[in-house]
Design an enzyme around this catalytic site. Structure first.
Site, PDB file in Angstrom:
ATOM      1  N   ASP A   1      38.042  35.048  44.628  1.00 31.08           N
ATOM      2  CA  ASP A   1      37.274  34.219  43.701  1.00 31.08           C
ATOM      3  C   ASP A   1      36.397  35.162  42.869  1.00 31.08           C
ATOM      4  O   ASP A   1      36.326  36.370  43.105  1.00 31.08           O
ATOM      5  CB  ASP A   1      36.457  33.154  44.444  1.00 31.08           C
ATOM      6  CG  ASP A   1      36.079  31.994  43.516  1.00 31.08           C
ATOM      7  OD1 ASP A   1      36.131  32.164  42.282  1.00 31.08           O
ATOM      8  OD2 ASP A   1      35.706  30.919  44.023  1.00 31.08           O
TER       9      ASP A   1
HETATM   10  C1  BGC Z   1      35.136  29.278  41.036  1.00 33.57           C
HETATM   11  C2  BGC Z   1      36.646  29.143  41.095  1.00 33.57           C
HETATM   12  C3  BGC Z   1      37.258  29.410  39.741  1.00 33.57           C
HETATM   13  C4  BGC Z   1      36.810  30.782  39.264  1.00 33.57           C
HETATM   14  C5  BGC Z   1      37.430  31.185  37.944  1.00 33.57           C
HETATM   15  C6  BGC Z   1      34.689  30.551  40.339  1.00 33.57           C
HETATM   16  O1  BGC Z   1      33.342  30.514  40.057  1.00 33.57           O
HETATM   17  O2  BGC Z   1      34.620  29.229  42.345  1.00 33.57           O
HETATM   18  O3  BGC Z   1      36.979  27.859  41.542  1.00 33.57           O
HETATM   19  O4  BGC Z   1      38.650  29.345  39.835  1.00 33.57           O
HETATM   20  O5  BGC Z   1      35.404  30.782  39.137  1.00 33.57           O
HETATM   21  O6  BGC Z   1      36.933  30.463  36.896  1.00 33.57           O
END
Ligand code: BGC
Length: 793
Positions: free
Chosen positions: A312
């Protein structure tokens, strides 16, 4: 445009480019595309090396050959997933790609931009390995479908799959190859803002939806031009963060993990999801991004996942803050060793892995394994066959990326109608007459941004039909709609400031500057002139988002004051709720004559809600998550484990498991939702009182439409294990059927129950069905059920 702090999530895409790339563009035949792709790869002249076209037919040989040609730096470059945003210039990004230092990007949804990046990869880099383009396509892409809990409320797997298919068609036409979805974290604590992204509290329902979403995104094959690869998230257990506070720790027994929280990820993987996104939280003391057991033993060995595991946002660096890594170097080492293959939005792998490999602290085998999986994903997405598969040719780029013709409104309206849940309807207040005088009030009645919900991908605020527009269109030429905003979502300036920070390129909350009393007076004046008042209240979309955990589930005070004033007019009051999580609705439910839960219903939300308000569609939605009476009751999930002193309805007394100053049980249970018609259930009959091992039992029940309108309902099958070697849930959903019945029509609904439906994870984590008694329960919600028993021998 202000720059987005790395840690802040995004509600809307960074890009607002006028270029476009439409789903209707002409495609070259496959062979020509293949040739064009390879020609582009070879265009850079005397290539020392390149993917070998002769091997393209053999995935394993092709990847092995390519891997064999890669330097360590090129391998490490593939592990880097960058966010396209204001932080890095386009020129620098292109140079980094050309240097083989980027494997994929996300947050860029403009074909022309992605074409330029792909050119850098396949024309300028030594090995000409294509990059991929990803994005958070969570509930629609250009056309926004209802948020997760809304989709789940439909209990309609075909419609949900179709929603994901449409999202893939639109996203692939915008040159995207991969989505970070579906998000299948079980959510049992509505304080958690990301409850709005998932599909509720039940492992069975969420697993069914996980499969439907993966099938929808990926279609028949991830290599299809109109498919995008699904990356299921957040692996694992992110929904169980302590106290519902985002990014908090998860501490959970293995039995609960296996029984309740892991099945949806597993279902997505079994359905073929090509990617997994690793969660930000720790699990029982180990951050998921450093958890070898999670990412290797469970995911790879037990579940045989062969796709790519991405981190993530910034998660590898966060291992330092979790306190399990001293510095960047140790964080990179822990993550790669555990099995995090792509690092999202940080440079730890890029900077640290070369040294770690040279010193022998990270075996090259770990890097090779990661690269193999990334190249495998690119192969599966069809990018080696044609790096421009979803980008297409510049000449075919449609002039307007935002053209109305690119939207799929009919699909969105169909799913949105089914996502609405009628919670109360006293005195048959609903449906409304179109020739009436109606007052429409509330801060969410005419807010196109809010109705899209959070993570609204490439949806634009100009596309959604608001409730005001939907009602006006439905009433045209008949009655009159009087509109007054009545209140701001909140009058708390600190909250407004916080919510406006969630996004870096649009102002989320636009306050009406008038004093609250003046706004309420205007709304009350409209109400007095009307036959019925409709109030659209709840949360702004940012209130149910990543990093938007709440300490209360209240409708904000400004709106409650509006509702009290409306109630005082004595006019029938219909509440249209817009929110991303269960709210505390005790007061609202006592105040209103009718209550319609609409979640955030997307691009066609206003039309869909109007369809239900005026009876053009008879509501059929059922809650995928329990609504507590108060925040103190959390967790309220229906399938909780049994206890030694259960509270028994109708037998009050102390020394039972309850909160003594409040009624026990949720305000609205899992599976609940009303209709404009009524249904009755006959007796539940089983085909036999005994099930043999490996056998099956039939359950049948008659469902009758006892009202005066056609309508649909969801017949839900629950099983209760009467006694087992470990404490089991009071009941568990095992199957359901959504059926439509004409007035007076009755139908016999059949379910098969097989041994697998009786299995659970025992204390040794074996998946077993133990002999003994089981109770079958069938109902139109999880509480009011018909029962019958059988024995497993
Ligand atoms: C979130 C994810 C997301 C990623 C990319 C993160 O802050 O937890 O769910 O896919 O950002 O945007």
């Amino acid at each position: 445009m202000a720059s987005c702090p790395a840690s802040l999530p995004r509600l809307a895409p960074p890009s607002a480019h006028p270029q476009s790339h439409g789903p209707s563009r002409r495609r070259l035949p496959l062979r020509a595309r293949l040739a064009a792709g390879l020609a582009a790869m070879l265009l850079a002249g005397p290539a020392a090396a390149a993917p070998d076209p002769a091997l393209l037919g053999d995935r394993q040989a092709f990847i092995a050959d390519l891997l064999g040609q890669m330097t360590l730096d090129e391998k490490i470059g593939q592990l880097r997933l960058i966010s396209i945003g204001p932080d890095m210039s386009r020129e620098r990004i292109a140079n980094e790609i050309a240097a083989g230092r980027i494997g994929g990007t996300f947050n860029s949804v403009v074909p022309a931009d992605n074409r330029a990046m792909q050119n850098a990869a396949v024309q300028r880099s030594r090995l000409k390995i294509p990059i991929f383009f990803a994005y958070d396509v969570v509930h629609g892409h250009r056309t926004i479908f209802p948020i997760g809990p809304g989709q789940a409320s439909s209990w309609n797997m075909q419609a949900i799959e179709r929603g994901a298919r449409v999202a893939a068609i639109e996203a692939s036409a915008d040159s995207l190859d991969m989505t970070f979805a579906p998000m299948v974290d079980i959510a049992r604590d509505p304080r958690w803002g990301r409850t709005s992204e998932g599909f509720g509290e039940d492992p069975y329902l969420v697993s069914r939806i996980a499969r439907a979403m993966v099938r929808g995104y990926q279609g028949d094959a991830t290599s299809r031009r109109d498919s995008i690869m699904a990356s299921v998230k957040h692996f694992a257990l992110y929904g169980a963060v302590e106290g519902g506070r985002d990014y908090n720790v998860v501490d959970m027994s293995p039995m609960r993990m296996y029984q309740d929280y892991l099945p949806p990820y597993r279902a997505a993987i079994d359905a073929g999801a090509g990617g997994v996104m690793v969660a930000l939280n720790s699990i029982n003391g180990v951050p998921a991004s450093a958890d070898t057991w999670l990412l290797q033993d469970l995911l790879r060995r037990d579940w045989r996942f062969g796709g790519v595991a991405v981190s993530d946002h910034g998660a590898i660096k966060e291992l330092i803050r979790h306190g399990v890594a001293r510095d960047d170097r140790e964080a990179a080492k822990l993550a790669i060793r555990a099995g995090v293959e792509m690092s999202m939005a940080d440079e730890l792998y890029l900077n640290e892995l070369p040294g770690l490999v040279k010193s022998g602290e990270v075996p090259i085998a770990d890097i090779d394994r990661a690269v193999r999986n990334i190249l495998g994903a690119k192969y599966d997405m069809g990018l080696f066959h044609d790096p421009y598969l979803r980008i297409g040719r510049a000449a075919d780029d449609p002039p307007d990326l935002y053209a109305e013709s690119r939207l799929h409104r009919a699909d969105a309206r169909a799913l949105a109608r089914e996502s609405l849940v009628l919670l109360e309807n006293r005195n048959r207040t609903l449906p409304l007459r179109k020739n009436a005088i109606l007052a429409l009030v509330g801060p969410l009645a005419d807010s196109p941004v809010d109705i899209m919900g959070s993570w609204s991908a490439a949806g634009r605020g100009t596309n959604p039909v608001t409730l005001r527009q939907g009602m006006e269109a439905a009433m045209r030429g008949q009655g009159r709609l009087l509109y007054a905003r009545g209140a701001n979502v909140t009058d708390d300036p600190a909250l407004v400031e916080y919510l406006n920070q969630l996004n870096w390129d649009t102002k989320e909350i636009v306050q009406d500057p008038r004093p609250p009393a003046e706004m309420i007076a205007e709304a009350v004046a409209a109400a007095r002139r009307a036959d019925v008042v409709v109030a659209a209240v709840g949360e702004s979309r940012g209130m149910s988002h990543e990093s938007s955990s709440r300490t209360t589930l209240d409708i904000p005070a400004s709106q409650r004051a509006l509702l009290a004033a409306l109630k005082a007019t004595g006019k029938p009051l219909v509440l249209v709720l817009m929110n991303g999580r269960p709210l505390d609705l005790r007061e609202a439910s006592a105040t209103a004559d009718a209550l319609l839960e609409t979640w955030f219903s997307g691009t066609e939300g206003g039309n869909a809600i109007a369809d239900v308000l005026f009876g053009d569609y008879n509501p059929s939605g059922k809650l995928p998550i329990s609504f507590p009476r108060s925040i103190g009751q959390i967790p309220t999930y229906y399938n909780h484990p049994r206890v030694g002193r259960p509270f028994t309805e109708g037998k009050p007394g102390n020394y039972t498991s309850q909160y003594f100053e409040e009624k026990t049980g949720p305000l609205y249970p899992f599976g609940y939702g009303l209709s404009y018609t009524s249904f009755s259930l006959g007796d539940l009959a089983l085909s036999s009182p005994v099930m043999a091992r490996g056998g099956r039992i039939g359950a049948r029940i008659t469902v009758k439409n006892t009202g005066d309108r056609a309508g649909a309902t969801v017949v839900q099958l629950y099983v209760r294990d009467e006694s087992a070697s470990v404490v089991r849930a009071v009941k568990e959903l095992k199957n359901f059927q959504k059926i439509s019945l004409e007035p007076g029509e009755e139908r016999i609904v059949h379910f098969d129950i097989v041994e697998d439906d009786l299995k659970f994870f025992n204390a040794r984590l074996e998946h077993v069905a133990e002999p003994g008694a089981f109770e079958v329960q069938i109902g139109l919600n999880s509480q009011d059920v018909e029962r019958a028993r059988f024995e497993l021998h």
